[in-house]
Design a protein around this motif. Structure first.
Motif, PDB file in Angstrom:
ATOM      1  N   ALA A 237      44.173  33.084  24.682  1.00  0.00           N
ATOM      2  CA  ALA A 237      45.496  32.332  25.540  1.00  0.00           C
ATOM      3  C   ALA A 237      45.089  32.491  26.865  1.00  0.00           C
ATOM      4  O   ALA A 237      44.311  33.337  27.506  1.00  0.00           O
ATOM      5  CB  ALA A 237      46.790  33.168  25.003  1.00  0.00           C
ATOM      6  N   GLU A 238      45.899  31.361  27.771  1.00  0.00           N
ATOM      7  CA  GLU A 238      45.612  31.328  29.243  1.00  0.00           C
ATOM      8  C   GLU A 238      45.953  32.661  29.916  1.00  0.00           C
ATOM      9  O   GLU A 238      45.406  33.069  30.904  1.00  0.00           O
ATOM     10  CB  GLU A 238      46.504  30.406  29.601  1.00  0.00           C
ATOM     11  N   GLY A 239      47.144  33.217  29.351  1.00  0.00           N
ATOM     12  CA  GLY A 239      47.747  34.576  29.852  1.00  0.00           C
ATOM     13  C   GLY A 239      46.625  35.784  29.981  1.00  0.00           C
ATOM     14  O   GLY A 239      46.488  36.400  30.690  1.00  0.00           O
ATOM     15  N   LEU A 240      45.925  35.793  28.669  1.00  0.00           N
ATOM     16  CA  LEU A 240      44.954  36.782  28.613  1.00  0.00           C
ATOM     17  C   LEU A 240      43.603  36.413  29.635  1.00  0.00           C
ATOM     18  O   LEU A 240      43.137  37.480  30.264  1.00  0.00           O
ATOM     19  CB  LEU A 240      44.294  36.604  27.082  1.00  0.00           C
ATOM     20  N   ILE A 241      43.210  35.199  29.624  1.00  0.00           N
ATOM     21  CA  ILE A 241      42.379  34.772  30.742  1.00  0.00           C
ATOM     22  C   ILE A 241      42.524  35.177  32.120  1.00  0.00           C
ATOM     23  O   ILE A 241      41.784  35.811  32.725  1.00  0.00           O
ATOM     24  CB  ILE A 241      41.987  33.557  30.510  1.00  0.00           C
ATOM     25  N   GLU A 242      43.936  34.929  32.464  1.00  0.00           N
ATOM     26  CA  GLU A 242      44.444  35.343  33.623  1.00  0.00           C
ATOM     27  C   GLU A 242      44.519  36.859  33.868  1.00  0.00           C
ATOM     28  O   GLU A 242      44.148  37.212  35.048  1.00  0.00           O
ATOM     29  CB  GLU A 242      45.877  34.645  33.850  1.00  0.00           C
ATOM     30  N   ALA A 243      44.643  37.576  32.784  1.00  0.00           N
ATOM     31  CA  ALA A 243      44.827  38.962  33.075  1.00  0.00           C
ATOM     32  C   ALA A 243      43.449  39.536  33.592  1.00  0.00           C
ATOM     33  O   ALA A 243      43.459  40.539  34.034  1.00  0.00           O
ATOM     34  CB  ALA A 243      45.081  39.702  31.786  1.00  0.00           C
ATOM     35  N   HIS A 244      42.317  38.865  33.201  1.00  0.00           N
ATOM     36  CA  HIS A 244      41.048  39.119  33.522  1.00  0.00           C
ATOM     37  C   HIS A 244      40.756  39.265  35.051  1.00  0.00           C
ATOM     38  O   HIS A 244      40.207  39.740  35.658  1.00  0.00           O
ATOM     39  CB  HIS A 244      39.876  38.652  32.966  1.00  0.00           C
ATOM     40  N   ALA A 245      41.591  38.220  35.610  1.00  0.00           N
ATOM     41  CA  ALA A 245      41.938  38.053  37.221  1.00  0.00           C
ATOM     42  C   ALA A 245      42.757  38.976  37.977  1.00  0.00           C
ATOM     43  O   ALA A 245      42.401  39.476  39.046  1.00  0.00           O
ATOM     44  CB  ALA A 245      42.010  36.500  37.506  1.00  0.00           C
ATOM     45  N   SER A 246      43.938  39.482  37.055  1.00  0.00           N
ATOM     46  CA  SER A 246      44.881  39.927  37.936  1.00  0.00           C
ATOM     47  C   SER A 246      45.159  41.489  37.396  1.00  0.00           C
ATOM     48  O   SER A 246      45.882  42.135  38.161  1.00  0.00           O
ATOM     49  CB  SER A 246      46.367  39.160  37.660  1.00  0.00           C
ATOM     50  N   VAL A 247      44.731  41.972  36.469  1.00  0.00           N
ATOM     51  CA  VAL A 247      44.994  43.390  35.974  1.00  0.00           C
ATOM     52  C   VAL A 247      43.472  44.205  36.327  1.00  0.00           C
ATOM     53  O   VAL A 247      42.450  43.891  35.740  1.00  0.00           O
ATOM     54  CB  VAL A 247      45.174  43.536  34.418  1.00  0.00           C
ATOM     55  N   ALA A 248      43.757  45.175  37.159  1.00  0.00           N
ATOM     56  CA  ALA A 248      42.462  45.918  37.737  1.00  0.00           C
ATOM     57  C   ALA A 248      41.910  46.703  36.588  1.00  0.00           C
ATOM     58  O   ALA A 248      40.833  46.788  36.623  1.00  0.00           O
ATOM     59  CB  ALA A 248      42.976  46.770  39.177  1.00  0.00           C
ATOM     60  N   LYS A 249      42.873  47.220  35.653  1.00  0.00           N
ATOM     61  CA  LYS A 249      42.443  48.200  34.832  1.00  0.00           C
ATOM     62  C   LYS A 249      41.675  47.437  33.684  1.00  0.00           C
ATOM     63  O   LYS A 249      41.040  48.192  32.875  1.00  0.00           O
ATOM     64  CB  LYS A 249      43.439  49.171  34.387  1.00  0.00           C
ATOM     65  N   LEU A 250      41.807  46.074  33.658  1.00  0.00           N
ATOM     66  CA  LEU A 250      41.217  45.517  32.449  1.00  0.00           C
ATOM     67  C   LEU A 250      39.700  45.305  32.915  1.00  0.00           C
ATOM     68  O   LEU A 250      39.266  44.904  33.991  1.00  0.00           O
ATOM     69  CB  LEU A 250      41.815  44.211  32.345  1.00  0.00           C
ATOM     70  N   MET A 251      38.814  45.910  31.958  1.00  0.00           N
ATOM     71  CA  MET A 251      37.497  45.971  32.350  1.00  0.00           C
ATOM     72  C   MET A 251      36.635  44.567  32.337  1.00  0.00           C
ATOM     73  O   MET A 251      37.186  43.748  31.124  1.00  0.00           O
ATOM     74  CB  MET A 251      36.617  47.017  31.467  1.00  0.00           C
ATOM     75  N   PRO A 252      35.892  44.260  32.956  1.00  0.00           N
ATOM     76  CA  PRO A 252      35.174  42.813  32.880  1.00  0.00           C
ATOM     77  C   PRO A 252      34.292  42.796  31.700  1.00  0.00           C
ATOM     78  O   PRO A 252      32.987  42.775  31.845  1.00  0.00           O
ATOM     79  CB  PRO A 252      34.566  42.837  34.025  1.00  0.00           C
ATOM     80  N   PHE A 253      34.777  42.531  30.544  1.00  0.00           N
ATOM     81  CA  PHE A 253      33.833  42.623  29.167  1.00  0.00           C
ATOM     82  C   PHE A 253      34.640  41.611  28.278  1.00  0.00           C
ATOM     83  O   PHE A 253      35.869  42.217  28.197  1.00  0.00           O
ATOM     84  CB  PHE A 253      33.632  44.027  28.702  1.00  0.00           C
ATOM     85  N   LEU A 254      33.917  40.919  27.505  1.00  0.00           N
ATOM     86  CA  LEU A 254      34.609  40.180  26.417  1.00  0.00           C
ATOM     87  C   LEU A 254      33.665  39.967  25.391  1.00  0.00           C
ATOM     88  O   LEU A 254      32.757  39.451  25.474  1.00  0.00           O
ATOM     89  CB  LEU A 254      35.077  38.801  27.183  1.00  0.00           C
ATOM     90  N   HIS A 255      34.322  40.395  24.125  1.00  0.00           N
ATOM     91  CA  HIS A 255      33.486  40.264  22.902  1.00  0.00           C
ATOM     92  C   HIS A 255      34.086  39.039  22.267  1.00  0.00           C
ATOM     93  O   HIS A 255      35.138  39.211  21.760  1.00  0.00           O
ATOM     94  CB  HIS A 255      33.386  41.573  22.168  1.00  0.00           C
ATOM     95  N   LEU A 256      33.167  38.068  22.469  1.00  0.00           N
ATOM     96  CA  LEU A 256      34.083  36.846  21.784  1.00  0.00           C
ATOM     97  C   LEU A 256      32.907  36.089  20.829  1.00  0.00           C
ATOM     98  O   LEU A 256      31.926  35.273  21.174  1.00  0.00           O
ATOM     99  CB  LEU A 256      34.323  35.878  22.921  1.00  0.00           C
ATOM    100  N   PRO A 257      32.956  36.463  19.520  1.00  0.00           N
ATOM    101  CA  PRO A 257      31.827  36.115  18.589  1.00  0.00           C
ATOM    102  C   PRO A 257      31.943  34.397  18.540  1.00  0.00           C
ATOM    103  O   PRO A 257      32.984  33.963  18.369  1.00  0.00           O
ATOM    104  CB  PRO A 257      32.527  36.684  17.209  1.00  0.00           C
ATOM    105  N   VAL A 258      30.546  33.791  18.418  1.00  0.00           N
ATOM    106  CA  VAL A 258      30.387  32.422  18.239  1.00  0.00           C
ATOM    107  C   VAL A 258      30.116  32.382  16.962  1.00  0.00           C
ATOM    108  O   VAL A 258      30.316  31.215  16.175  1.00  0.00           O
ATOM    109  CB  VAL A 258      29.946  31.902  19.468  1.00  0.00           C
ATOM    110  N   GLN A 259      29.082  33.148  16.460  1.00  0.00           N
ATOM    111  CA  GLN A 259      28.508  33.167  14.987  1.00  0.00           C
ATOM    112  C   GLN A 259      27.188  32.165  15.021  1.00  0.00           C
ATOM    113  O   GLN A 259      26.314  32.362  14.343  1.00  0.00           O
ATOM    114  CB  GLN A 259      29.457  32.564  13.760  1.00  0.00           C
TER     115      GLN A 259
END
Ligand code: 5AD
Ligand code: SF4
Length: 434
Positions: A237-259
């Protein structure tokens, strides 16, 4: 069989199993049982994984080994996804004492009591009421703790057993999660990883999404880092993507399987995203957080995968530049639609070569990502003691293992400069104590 006084929990497979294993341990401790090594314990809980054939085989060989110990000892409980998938069959085949599924393990004490009376303790129900409310409170945890917020999966990828073993997607209530996060911090956690088979599908009746949980955790004093895994591309969701910009404690890592990288294979897998829609999501995530480390899962040699389609996977890997990944040979799982595609199974040697080629490519990208980190300054959360005297091992924000010479303690968060890199870890130098 007598009532056990000591226990050992051995977890296989995913992080959700690690979490469940910890909670089963806490449950046994609350009953007065004492933790022991596997070769000593009166009760051994094997918390199993059914995702690939190899994972399932491990359970049977471990049961065989335990049975060599002494007649009638230890009491063996099979928990997790093999228990769910095989049910009573596993008791018949392997003569174990307890079989308990992932949604029923709050009943473990009763099942153990039943087994002590010589009956099979069997519970593979998927009750509507959640098990979580029936588990004892969290007491002591390491600096990096897991917190399951969502279970099950409604996506039905054609190769995957999870929708059958873990059931439908269910989100735990917001307040229960926030309370557990606070309890984890009180119990010693400095980092919390929110877990779910489809963690980014977490939501509640009040319209909250995963980013709202992340914002709530961000407010918890003493918590330094937030992570989440595993995500599905369709729930980014857009809100989750945006959290990566705005929440300092959210670590810069995304596990997004494509397969896989081929649209035809993605369709046959019922992934409901395309190569392009996946790449577009990553573009948006990178725009929000340019330094984000990307991770994924891959399956090679899905039934009918051609050489050209496999090469599309390699091209996708090169286009994304992942920091780290998991990759597997397709493993047919009983009861899944892909397992019916028998006429299209690929020979084992073709699958082996594809996996080797993919892993070589992924290894090059991990090395490149780590090389590019050299010279960076970042925080490292110390998680364990290293092999050499004075050496400690921790994690960077990008989930890299960092080896350090330091007198810092487990749980310390320290400022480090990354000084050299291998494919699986980096070396760091202390900049200042934090
Ligand atoms: N064969 C091989 N790999 C599988 N996975 C899931 N099911 C299978 C299977 N039948 C992999 C997927 C998933 C990861 C957890 O395990 O890549 O993302
Ligand atoms: Fe399995 Fe697909 Fe659900 Fe992931 S999204 S758990 S691969 S069915």
């Amino acid at each position: 069989m007598t009532t056990p006084k000591t226990y050992h929990v051995k977890s296989y497979g995913c992080q959700m199993n690690v979490y469940d294993g910890e909670r089963m341990g806490e449950l046994m401790a609350a009953q007065g049982l004492v933790a022991a090594e596997a070769d000593q314990a009166d009760l051994v809980v094997l918390n199993t994984c059914h995702i690939r054939e190899k994972a399932t085989e491990k359970v049977y060989s471990e049961i065989g080994r335990l049975k060599l110990r002494e007649a009638g000892k230890p009491m063996i409980a099979v928990a997790g996804c093999v228990a769910q998938a095989e049910g009573e069959e596993i008791a018949r085949r392997a003569k174990v004492d307890v079989v308990v599924g992932p949604q029923a393990y709050h009943n473990l004490p009763d099942l153990v009591a039943k087994a002590a009376e010589g009956q099979l303790g069997l519970d593979t129900d998927m009750p509507i009421a959640s098990k979580f409310g029936k588990l004892p409170a969290r007491r002591k945890v390491g600096p990096s703790a897991f917190l399951t917020v969502q279970e099950g999966c409604d996506k039905f990828c054609t190769y995957c057993v999870v929708p059958y073993t873990r059931g439908a997607e269910v989100s735990r209530p917001y307040a229960a999660i926030v309370d557990e996060a606070k309890a984890l911090v009180d119990a010693g956690a400095r980092e919390i990883t929110l877990l779910g088979q489809n963690v980014n599908a977490w939501g509640d009746a009040d319209g909250r999404g995963l980013h709202d949980l992340i914002v709530a955790l961000d407010r918890i004093e003493g918590l330094a880092r937030i992570r989440y895994t595993t995500s599905h591309p369709n729930d980014m969701a857009e809100g989750l993507i945006e959290a990566h910009a705005s929440v300092a404690k959210l670590m810069p890592f995304l596990h997004l399987p494509v397969q896989a990288g081929s649209d035809r294979i993605l369709k046959a897998m019922n992934r409901s995203h395309t190569r392009d829609s996946y790449l577009r999501i990553l573009e948006r995530v990178r725009a929000a957080r340019p330094d984000i480390a990307l991770s994924g899962d891959f399956i090679v040699a899905f039934p009918g995968e051609t050489e050209a389609e496999f090469e599309e996977t390699l091209q996708l890997v090169d286009a994304v530049g992942y920091a780290q990944c998991f990759s597997f040979k397709y493993s047919p799982r009983p009861g899944t639609p892909a397992a019916e595609m028998v006429d299209q199974y690929l020979p084992a040697d073709v699958a082996d070569v594809r996996l080797q080629r993919l892993q070589a490519a992924l290894g090059r990208h991990s090395q490149a990502f780590n090389d590019a980190s050299v010279g960076r300054r970042c925080s490292v959360l110390i998680e364990r003691v290293g092999r050499r005297p004075g050496q400690m091992i921790g994690k960077s924000p990008w989930l890299q293992s960092v080896h350090l010479e330091t007198d810092a303690k487990i749980g310390d968060l320290i400022e480090v400069e990354l000084v050299s890199a291998g494919p699986n870890s980096l070396a760091g130098r202390i900049v200042a104590a934090g």
